[in-house]
Design a protein around this motif. Structure first.
Motif, short mmCIF file in Angstrom:
data_model
loop_
_atom_site.label_atom_id
_atom_site.label_comp_id
_atom_site.label_asym_id
_atom_site.label_seq_id
_atom_site.Cartn_x
_atom_site.Cartn_y
_atom_site.Cartn_z
N TYR A 10 49.07 -3.33 83.93
CA TYR A 10 50.88 -3.18 84.49
C TYR A 10 50.46 -4.78 85.47
O TYR A 10 51.79 -4.85 85.97
CB TYR A 10 51.15 -2.61 85.31
CG TYR A 10 51.36 -0.88 85.07
CD1 TYR A 10 51.32 -0.55 83.79
CD2 TYR A 10 50.38 0.47 86.34
CE1 TYR A 10 51.92 1.19 83.74
CE2 TYR A 10 50.23 1.51 85.46
CZ TYR A 10 50.84 2.11 84.60
OH TYR A 10 50.87 3.11 84.41
N ASN A 11 49.33 -5.30 85.27
CA ASN A 11 49.10 -6.83 85.25
C ASN A 11 49.66 -6.95 86.78
O ASN A 11 50.62 -7.49 87.58
CB ASN A 11 50.06 -7.78 84.98
CG ASN A 11 50.02 -8.89 84.96
OD1 ASN A 11 49.03 -9.15 85.24
ND2 ASN A 11 51.13 -9.69 84.72
N THR A 12 49.25 -6.21 88.06
CA THR A 12 49.95 -6.02 89.07
C THR A 12 48.26 -6.17 90.23
O THR A 12 48.08 -4.99 89.76
CB THR A 12 50.76 -5.55 89.43
OG1 THR A 12 51.69 -5.81 90.96
CG2 THR A 12 50.65 -4.42 89.26
N SER A 13 48.73 -6.45 91.75
CA SER A 13 47.74 -6.00 92.43
C SER A 13 48.26 -4.89 93.18
O SER A 13 47.65 -4.76 94.37
CB SER A 13 47.24 -7.66 92.81
OG SER A 13 48.38 -7.63 93.55
N ASN A 14 49.26 -4.50 93.58
CA ASN A 14 50.06 -3.70 94.30
C ASN A 14 49.12 -2.28 94.45
O ASN A 14 47.96 -1.86 93.08
CB ASN A 14 52.02 -2.97 93.62
CG ASN A 14 52.48 -4.01 93.88
OD1 ASN A 14 52.37 -4.97 94.73
ND2 ASN A 14 53.69 -3.99 92.62
N ALA A 46 42.63 1.69 90.73
CA ALA A 46 43.10 -0.07 91.82
C ALA A 46 42.68 -0.80 90.31
O ALA A 46 43.80 -2.08 89.57
CB ALA A 46 42.04 -0.76 92.23
N GLY A 47 42.06 -0.85 89.19
CA GLY A 47 41.21 -1.67 87.85
C GLY A 47 42.69 -1.10 86.68
O GLY A 47 43.31 -2.04 85.81
N PHE A 48 42.53 0.13 86.48
CA PHE A 48 43.49 0.97 85.74
C PHE A 48 44.72 0.05 85.93
O PHE A 48 45.94 -0.68 84.46
CB PHE A 48 43.60 1.41 85.86
CG PHE A 48 44.36 2.34 84.68
CD1 PHE A 48 44.17 2.74 83.96
CD2 PHE A 48 45.42 2.75 85.36
CE1 PHE A 48 45.07 3.62 82.70
CE2 PHE A 48 47.25 3.72 84.34
CZ PHE A 48 46.71 3.75 83.03
N VAL A 49 45.62 -0.35 87.31
CA VAL A 49 46.65 -0.94 87.45
C VAL A 49 47.00 -2.50 87.73
O VAL A 49 48.06 -2.58 86.78
CB VAL A 49 47.19 -0.87 89.40
CG1 VAL A 49 48.78 -1.25 89.27
CG2 VAL A 49 47.55 0.97 89.22
N GLU A 50 46.13 -3.20 87.69
CA GLU A 50 45.80 -3.93 87.50
C GLU A 50 46.15 -4.93 86.30
O GLU A 50 46.72 -5.80 85.05
CB GLU A 50 44.93 -4.29 88.20
CG GLU A 50 44.51 -6.43 88.11
CD GLU A 50 43.55 -7.12 89.21
OE1 GLU A 50 43.32 -8.61 88.46
OE2 GLU A 50 42.77 -6.58 89.69
N ASP A 51 45.14 -3.70 85.09
CA ASP A 51 44.77 -4.28 83.78
C ASP A 51 46.21 -3.44 83.61
O ASP A 51 46.69 -4.75 82.12
CB ASP A 51 43.99 -3.02 82.85
CG ASP A 51 43.78 -3.31 81.85
OD1 ASP A 51 43.45 -4.19 81.27
OD2 ASP A 51 43.42 -2.11 80.66
N ILE A 97 51.47 3.82 90.43
CA ILE A 97 51.08 5.16 89.46
C ILE A 97 52.63 5.41 89.81
O ILE A 97 53.26 6.71 88.40
CB ILE A 97 50.20 5.81 89.59
CG1 ILE A 97 48.60 5.13 88.88
CG2 ILE A 97 49.52 7.39 88.91
CD1 ILE A 97 47.31 5.67 89.18
N GLY A 98 52.63 6.01 90.46
CA GLY A 98 53.73 6.89 90.89
C GLY A 98 55.26 5.90 89.98
O GLY A 98 56.15 6.79 89.48
N ASN A 99 54.87 4.98 89.50
CA ASN A 99 56.26 4.17 88.86
C ASN A 99 56.30 4.14 87.73
O ASN A 99 57.29 4.42 87.22
CB ASN A 99 56.71 2.25 89.02
CG ASN A 99 56.75 2.14 90.31
OD1 ASN A 99 57.59 2.90 91.71
ND2 ASN A 99 55.77 0.77 91.36
N HIS A 100 55.05 4.96 86.66
CA HIS A 100 54.64 4.73 85.42
C HIS A 100 54.79 6.36 85.54
O HIS A 100 54.35 6.52 83.74
CB HIS A 100 53.82 4.06 85.63
CG HIS A 100 53.85 2.48 85.14
ND1 HIS A 100 54.03 1.20 86.43
CD2 HIS A 100 54.80 1.68 84.69
CE1 HIS A 100 54.47 0.15 86.48
NE2 HIS A 100 55.22 0.49 84.59
#
Length: 245
Positions: free
Chosen positions: A165-169, A158-163, A175-178
């Motif tokens: 991709y600047n999102t709280s999705n 969750a922290g990796f995604v927010e850091d 991760i699936g999107n990237h």
């Protein structure tokens, strides 16, 4: 006389009832105070735990490796030392036409990680999560259970995604999107020397790559050496940065 007795008895019941109600009120107040105190303590513990194990406050042990190509073995600046372990990123390879082990696949990307026991005793077990990404935060590979079961890894994802991709999705969605791989794998390298444990972390990419940087993060490593208890390095990253010249 009878009336007086009944009156006194009734008054006594009322008095006892009032005493009981006062005691009950005191007991309820005490219980409410205890519940509030316990709830406050629990909230503080949760906040402290989340703060201590947050993505921003992880212990990051890092090294940068200068690389000439996507096919190279490393001998310098490629290791991170723990108390009783040396973790090495010993090689990287990218084969657009596939490799002998997987001839049906194209764009096979693979790195080799070695775990060397400094105590010269056998290694019983090595477990870890990992994620590999480039300078644009495209994900080249990751461990099979990354962010899906272990609560510490879920928090990390969750922290990796927010850091990045600047999102709280949800981490699963982002991760699936990237990610830019179709499949990934993790294989052990067979050796007679049980003081060294080596693994290939590979994936089949969707297209050819020419990155400027690749980040390899070993997350929350867990291991056990012969004759010792298991060790879990929670809230810890070992990060290898490949800097392509």
């Amino acid at each position: 006389m009878i009336i007086t007795y009944i009156t006194l008895h009734f008054n006594n019941i009322i008095i006892k009832g009032e005493i009981f109600m006062r005691k009950a009120k005191i007991l309820i107040i005490v219980m409410l105070i205890l519940i509030i105190a316990l709830s406050s303590t629990l909230v503080c513990l949760i906040l402290d735990y989340n703060d201590k194990y947050s993505y921003d406050k992880r212990l990051v042990m890092q090294t940068t490796i200068k690389s000439q190509s996507l096919n190279e073995a490393f001998t310098e600046n490629n290791s991170i030392e723990l108390d009783d372990f040396i973790v090495k990123l010993s090689g990287i390879s990218f084969n657009p036409e596939g490799i002998d082990r997987y001839p049906e696949s194209k764009n096979v990307f693979e790195i080799t990680v070695d775990f060397d026991n400094k105590k010269d005793t056998d290694i019983y077990e090595v477990l870890y999560d990992y994620i590999i990404f480039d300078e644009n935060n495209n994900i080249l590979g990751m461990s099979a259970l990354f962010g899906s079961i272990d609560s510490d890894t879920q928090r990390y994802a969750a922290g990796f995604v927010e850091d990045k991709y600047n999102t709280s999705n949800s981490a699963f969605e982002e991760i699936g999107n990237h990610h830019i791989f179709s499949r990934f794998y993790q294989t052990n390298n067979v050796s007679d020397d049980l003081t060294v444990f080596s693994q290939n972390l590979g994936s089949y990419l969707n297209y050819e790559i020419a990155p400027k940087q690749i980040h390899v993060r070993i997350i929350n490593p867990r291991y056990q050496l012969s004759g010792e208890e298991k060790k879990y390095l929670a809230n810890t990253d070992l990060e290898f940065i490949l800097d392509f010249e």
